[in-house]
Design a protein around this motif. Structure first.
Motif, short mmCIF file in Angstrom:
data_model
loop_
_atom_site.label_atom_id
_atom_site.label_comp_id
_atom_site.label_asym_id
_atom_site.label_seq_id
_atom_site.Cartn_x
_atom_site.Cartn_y
_atom_site.Cartn_z
N ASP A 35 65.41 -46.48 -32.79
CA ASP A 35 64.49 -47.60 -32.95
C ASP A 35 64.25 -47.79 -34.43
N GLU A 36 64.69 -48.93 -34.96
CA GLU A 36 64.60 -49.16 -36.41
C GLU A 36 63.15 -49.25 -36.89
N ASN A 37 62.22 -49.48 -35.98
CA ASN A 37 60.81 -49.57 -36.37
C ASN A 37 60.11 -48.21 -36.41
N LEU A 38 60.77 -47.18 -35.86
CA LEU A 38 60.22 -45.83 -35.96
C LEU A 38 60.58 -45.28 -37.34
N LEU A 39 59.65 -45.39 -38.25
CA LEU A 39 59.92 -45.03 -39.64
C LEU A 39 59.89 -43.52 -39.86
N VAL A 40 59.03 -42.82 -39.12
CA VAL A 40 58.93 -41.36 -39.21
C VAL A 40 58.76 -40.82 -37.79
N GLY A 41 59.66 -39.90 -37.38
CA GLY A 41 59.58 -39.30 -36.06
C GLY A 41 59.53 -37.79 -36.15
N TYR A 42 59.60 -37.10 -34.99
CA TYR A 42 59.46 -35.65 -34.98
C TYR A 42 60.61 -34.95 -35.68
N ASP A 43 61.74 -35.60 -35.81
CA ASP A 43 62.90 -34.97 -36.42
C ASP A 43 62.76 -34.82 -37.94
N SER A 44 61.72 -35.42 -38.53
CA SER A 44 61.57 -35.37 -39.99
C SER A 44 60.71 -34.21 -40.47
N LYS A 45 60.09 -33.46 -39.54
CA LYS A 45 59.16 -32.37 -39.89
C LYS A 45 57.95 -32.89 -40.64
N ASP A 46 57.63 -34.15 -40.47
CA ASP A 46 56.50 -34.73 -41.17
C ASP A 46 55.21 -34.49 -40.41
#
Length: 342
Positions: A35-46
């Motif tokens: 999803d191009e609108n998901l700028l930060v997800g769980y895969d980023s460790k953020d």
């Protein structure tokens, strides 16, 4: 007193699963269509998820809950809420709404639950948000926290891995929370230390985030259960290295004494096992090493920005009454990833 001891068995961010376990689990989850609108997800460790809804508005979503780490229910509610709200500030956002997450034994005094939720509600109001509902379940132990939604400009998101070589690193709160809370559970912490730690855990990172608004922040995270060094390792993202000056790191002095007495947490040892291979200590005491691996509950922001801007931001943070310090600098990739000197 026996009832209080049963209420506080040890919790806060020391209750988090270890970083190694989580990494293995998350790597195996199905991801679905991009999803191009998901700028930060769980895969980023953020610290939180960010979803873009327009060119200038994105949702920031996070949740956090844990068992009590202090005896007083009202204080626990404030700490748990402050900790949950923190992820919004770590992403550069503003808090808008929150939902209660409650696990509570049906046989326990409901006045205790009322005090927990009162403390949480007060911190949501202080954050400028609205408590909009929640969900509760009967459980054998008490757990409390929040699901929080905030707003951020998609072009002004603070990620945790945007650090640049030459950046200065600023930490906005003292370390040693986990060690002092552990000492308190066995009657070894002083009342003065617990008061100072509680004040820190109930101080919103809102005020540090407000100080950052007129600066170009390259990366930011809040220091919680994975420890200062664990979250720093995530910031380096396998691409850069850093030099930390242990003597400049703000700490609760009493935590050094308790660490020397081996009043440590299992979570701290998990942090050392996971992050330790990336760290080299030179002329750093054992107690200070343990504090740098100590899991923090509602810890401060760890901020990366251009070295020339760091003194001005530090002045603003200190003017706001925060015990912030410049604790290190970011380097080009080298070995070790994290060098800690006294």
């Amino acid at each position: 007193m026996e009832k209080e001891k049963l209420f506080c068995k040890g919790g806060g961010c020391t209750a988090k699963l270890g970083a190694g376990i989580l990494s293995r689990i998350l790597s195996k989850l199905p991801q679905g269509p991009e999803d191009e609108n998901l700028l930060v997800g769980y895969d980023s460790k953020d610290d939180a998820a960010v979803y873009k809804v327009s060119d200038d508005i994105a949702f920031v979503q996070t949740l956090d809950f844990f068992p009590p780490m202090v005896d007083d229910p009202y204080t626990f509610g404030k700490i748990a809420a402050t900790n949950a709200l923190s992820d919004i500030y770590a992403m550069g956002g503003e808090v808008k709404t929150a939902l209660n997450i409650v696990c509570f034994p049906e046989k326990m005094d409901l006045n205790i639950l009322g005090e927990i939720m009162r403390g949480g509600a007060e911190k949501v109001i202080e954050a400028g948000g609205t408590l909009a509902g929640g969900h509760s379940i009967a459980d054998s132990d008490v757990k409390y926290g929040l699901s929080v939604t905030g707003l951020v400009n998609p072009n002004k998101i603070y990620t945790n891995n945007g650090v640049k070589p030459g950046d200065a690193l600023i930490l906005t709160k003292r370390l040693g929370v986990g060690i002092i809370c552990t000492a308190n559970r066995v009657g070894e912490a002083s009342s003065e230390a617990m008061e100072a730690v509680t004040d820190s855990m109930t101080t919103l990172n809102k005020y540090a985030a407000e100080c950052c608004r007129n600066f170009e922040i390259h990366a930011c995270t809040d220091v919680t259960g994975f420890s200062f060094l664990g979250h720093l390792h995530e910031m380096m993202d396998g691409q850069l290295s850093c030099h930390i000056y242990a003597g400049q790191v703000p700490v609760f002095e009493e935590a050094l004494r308790h660490a020397d007495e081996f009043l440590l947490t299992a979570a701290g040892q998990r942090n050392r096992n996971f992050t330790g291979p990336f760290v080299q200590f030179e002329d750093v005491s054992f107690a200070m090493e343990e504090i740098l691996f100590d899991p923090q509950t509602s810890g401060g922001l760890l901020i990366s920005l251009a070295k020339e801007d760091a003194p001005a931001l530090l002045d603003k943070l200190k003017d706001a009454g925060l015990p912030a310090e410049i604790v290190g600098e970011v380097l080009e990739k080298t070995e070790p990833e994290i060098l800690v000197t006294n």
